[in-house]
Design an enzyme around this catalytic site. Structure first.
Site, PDB file in Angstrom:
ATOM      1  N   SER A 100      10.428  10.463   2.774  1.00  0.00           N
ATOM      2  CA  SER A 100       9.694   9.534   1.915  1.00  0.00           C
ATOM      3  C   SER A 100       8.376  10.131   1.440  1.00  0.00           C
ATOM      4  CB  SER A 100       9.423   8.249   2.697  1.00  0.00           C
ATOM      5  OG  SER A 100       9.033   7.201   1.850  1.00  0.00           O
ATOM      6  N   TYR A 125      -0.792   0.323  -6.986  1.00  0.00           N
ATOM      7  CA  TYR A 125      -1.343   1.315  -7.898  1.00  0.00           C
ATOM      8  C   TYR A 125      -1.185   0.814  -9.340  1.00  0.00           C
ATOM      9  CZ  TYR A 125      -1.564   4.097  -3.668  1.00  0.00           C
ATOM     10  OH  TYR A 125      -1.851   4.529  -2.403  1.00  0.00           O
TER      11      TYR A 125
END
Length: 781
Positions: free
Chosen positions: A426, A588
């Site tokens: 990941s 984000y």
């Protein structure tokens, strides 16, 4: 150690509110530990009044009872019906899995055994009488045990102290009984014409003459039958308008095959919605919660009575071991809370699976059965293989898994890229770039080591598309020629030294979460100096009063940001990356447009979900156009904000569908980190249900993330059809060769996990030492 005593050193005077199994067993244990204790159990109903029919207890719980009170154990042992098989009936086909080991008896018989034991020890039992309030009893009792159930009046009276959280779920269910003993646990689905209903049934009394007669043991034995369905299915079938007898007749007709045409018996059998109870505290002065008053766990994992009995064991032990009552109650809660939390996580996973059962209805028969059996994550691929290897092999064969190959080592194709296994390293921010965003030796070693470690796909950290799009000054970028050259060094190493491993780049922009210190210097804290201006969908700081207030991007500025993503994608293609992931998660910039908590725009890029999706989709389309057509592109989303008013699971499905329609080859399904006041429901594999729902609702490939820590979890999730790929972060920090070690531990040496030639000598699992099982929690002689 001296047990807590009452006032002036006399033995404890104890009141127990509620005559269920937990309360009765606590009373019996406390009296057995000290016969001089004065113990009274208050039960407002008659001795044989009870809700439900059969009770399931695990071997673990029975072992604790055996050590703590052999008399009760022997009495229960004589009553138990045991079975090993689970029959799963779905769309007319029956599949059987063995080796599960259940034990059940009638709830009335359980209560009768405990009544007899309490009386023999001198416990005072008061029936058909409403107990005085716990606060009143606490004035002249040393301890008040509130075992008064899911609707606890004690908990309600002191909710300011216990601070309960009650969650009502989306299915309705009813407890019924059949007057014959099934030969296995049985799960069955049926199409009602308005949706799916499911049956959970198990025997709890043997046929005569093997056991005495009585209300719980008709001539042919007895079985508990629970019928469950979504609330909307229940209403569409007009069950809300039927009385108890008519409801039972409707259920008997629907499942007439399993019931052999027999009727169903009722016992105050009303349709109810399950309620999960969680309390911030379990004790208040002399009052302590026990069993369903403190916590509940969905019936589908059979843990309500088990938890209550284990609570009683722990409470009795702590009262014996600790010198004062406050210390004993604190020790009881400290011991039991982690166990209960784990059970509740498993129970929530199980009940959520049943709530979403319709999304699995079209799975192949063996996969559906395997998915059902592993739904709570307590039964896994590995232990199911040990219980019933033939069944597990049939599941794998149906899924096309080659003989001798763990599911995690089967290949998976995304566009022109074939991954040799289902393991993904990941994306993990390393905060190790130079101050200009250039990756260096650290990234070469870090990503190179994980590529050599056998994962099918290794992802970079979030690589930023502009200097002001960085999270910290130590974040990497792809907005300058030197970045492109540095990343090419990494991709060349991976492709040359770890052939068959794919390397993916995750492109993102920090948005309002930028200009902060490195994680270990103060996560989400602004830089001490050198801060740069932040931009976002709306002028909302990530941490009010701490974080910088970002500038809301104008329409022309949105175009500039979009072009930055496109330019970085072109650099990523030239740098040799095999896959590109667009970061639309974790608060984000692009994620900030998707969430209603962070996007308060009133123009075309805000408002409805369609408006909030507009800019992320524009960026995706532009990047997809520039990214090579044969290379896959994925998108990472936060499927929930873990905060009221935020992104819902339904929103997440719609977001995933939109990206899939625009050409996303897979959706990487994460959660949270969007707002600072989130309250995540942490636990093992806690984010995977969101990926599961998207995959099985939309039929698109997904990547599951979130506390997936074992190869057994990966095998289970893949074979159950809950995900296509599994992304693991921290396990790969702990062990860069996690995938190769997983292969070695499973005895696999095939093409899904080839060892680099230089590492071949280490491909065998080292021997391990023996570990002994823990001793029983409470043993009385």
């Amino acid at each position: 150690m001296t047990a807590p005593a009452g006032t002036a050193g006399r033995p404890l005077k104890v009141a127990v509110l509620g005559g269920g199994p937990g309360g009765l067993y606590a009373a019996a244990l406390l009296k057995r530990l000290d016969p001089d204790r004065e113990i009274t159990v208050w039960e407002r109903n008659a001795p044989d009044d009870t809700f439900g029919f059969g009770v399931v207890l695990s071997d673990e719980t029975l072992g604790g009872i055996e050590h703590a009170d052999p008399v009760v154990y022997r009495a229960l042992q004589a009553e138990f019906v045991r079975w090993d098989d689970i029959d799963i009936v779905h769309r007319g086909r029956t599949l059987t899995s063995g080796g599960h080991g259940f034990a059940a008896l009638g709830r009335r018989r359980l209560l009768a055994v405990l009544h007899e034991r309490c009386r023999s020890l001198g416990v005072r039992l008061v029936f058909r009488t409403e107990a005085p309030p716990a606060a009143e009893l606490a004035r002249d009792h040393d301890l008040v045990i509130a075992a008064d159930g899911v609707h606890s009046t004690t908990r309600t009276a002191h909710d300011d102290v216990f601070r309960p959280r009650l969650t009502t779920h989306r299915c309705r269910y009813v407890w019924l009984s059949a007057d014959f003993a099934l030969d296995a646990f049985r799960f069955e689905t049926a199409d009602t014409g308005h949706g799916i209903a499911q049956l959970h049934a198990y025997p709890y009394a043997r046929p005569k003459p093997d056991r005495p007669g009585g209300p719980d043991a008709p001539d042919e034995g007895a079985s508990t039958v629970i019928v469950e369905m979504r609330e909307e299915v229940w209403r569409a079938n007009a069950l809300d308008a039927l009385d108890e007898r008519a409801s039972a007749a409707w259920c008997a007709e629907l499942f007439s095959g399993t019931l052999r045409g027999r009727p169903l018996r009722t016992n105050n059998s009303t349709w109810i919605a399950f309620r999960t109870v969680v309390n911030e505290r379990w004790s208040h002065g002399r009052i302590v919660l026990l069993g369903d008053a403190a916590h509940t766990a969905h019936f589908s994992i059979g843990s309500g009575t088990k938890l209550a009995v284990e609570d009683a064991l722990a409470l009795a032990a702590c009262l014996r071991e600790q010198p004062t009552l406050p210390e004993a109650l604190a020790a009881y809660e400290a011991e039991r809370r982690p166990v209960v939390a784990s059970t509740q996580r498993a129970a929530r996973a199980s009940l959520a699976w049943f709530e979403e059962l319709a999304t699995y209805a079209d799975q192949p028969p063996h996969q559906f059965a395997f998915n059902l059996l592993t739904r709570s994550r307590r039964v896994t691929h590995d232990n199911l293989r040990l219980r019933d290897a033939e069944f597990t092999e049939a599941v794998a064969a149906e899924a096309g898994v080659p003989d001798g190959t763990p599911p995690m080592f089967t290949p998976f194709r995304l566009r022109g890229l074939t991954l040799r296994n289902r393991v993904v390293v990941s994306p993990m921010d390393m905060y190790a770039a130079d101050g200009a965003g250039t990756p260096g030796d650290f990234h070469l070693v870090h990503l190179g080591a994980r590529a050599l470690g056998g994962a099918g796909l290794v992802m970079t950290e979030m690589v930023c598309v502009s200097p002001e799009g960085r999270i910290t000054p130590a974040c990497t970028g792809l907005y300058a020629p030197e970045h492109e050259r540095a990343w090419r060094r990494v991709t060349d190493f991976v492709h040359g030294q770890a052939p068959g491993t794919a390397l993916g780049v995750q492109l993102g922009h920090s948005g309002r979460k930028g200009s902060t210190r490195r994680m270990w210097e103060g996560i989400d804290q602004p830089l001490s100096e050198g801060n740069w201006p932040l931009v976002a969908a709306s002028p909302l700081p990530y941490r009010p009063g701490v974080s910088q207030i970002p500038h809301a991007l104008t329409a022309s500025e949105l175009g500039t940001v979009r072009d930055q993503f496109v330019d970085s994608a072109a650099r990523a293609a030239r740098a040799g990356f095999d896959l590109l992931e667009l970061h639309c998660a974790h608060g984000y910039l692009l994620s900030g447009f998707l969430s209603p908590l962070t996007n308060q725009r009133t123009d075309a890029y805000g408002g409805s979900l369609e408006g909030r999706l507009r800019f992320p989709l524009e960026v995706f389309d532009a990047v997809r156009e520039r990214w090579p057509d044969d290379r896959p592109m994925t998108v990472r989303i936060s499927a929930t904000d873990w905060a009221e008013g935020g992104t819902t699971p339904e929103d997440a499905v719609a977001v995933a569908a939109a990206f899939a329609e625009h050409g996303a080859d897979a959706v990487d399904v994460s959660t949270g980190q969007v707002v600072s006041h989130e309250r995540p429901d942490f636990g093992r594999s806690y984010q995977t249900p969101f990926a599961d729902r998207i995959r099985n609702t939309l039929g698109i490939p997904v990547i599951a993330v979130g506390a997936i820590s074992s190869w057994d979890d990966v095998n289970s999730l893949i074979l159950a059809g809950r995900t296509d790929l599994c992304a693991l972060a921290r396990p790969h920090l702990y062990d860069p060769h996690w995938t190769l070690h997983a292969a070695a531990e499973q005895g696999y040496a095939g093409p899904g996990a080839p060892w680099p030639p230089s590492y071949q000598a280490g491909s065998r699992t080292p021997p391990t030492g023996r570990t002994d099982a823990p001793k029983p929690r409470l043993t009385l002689h």
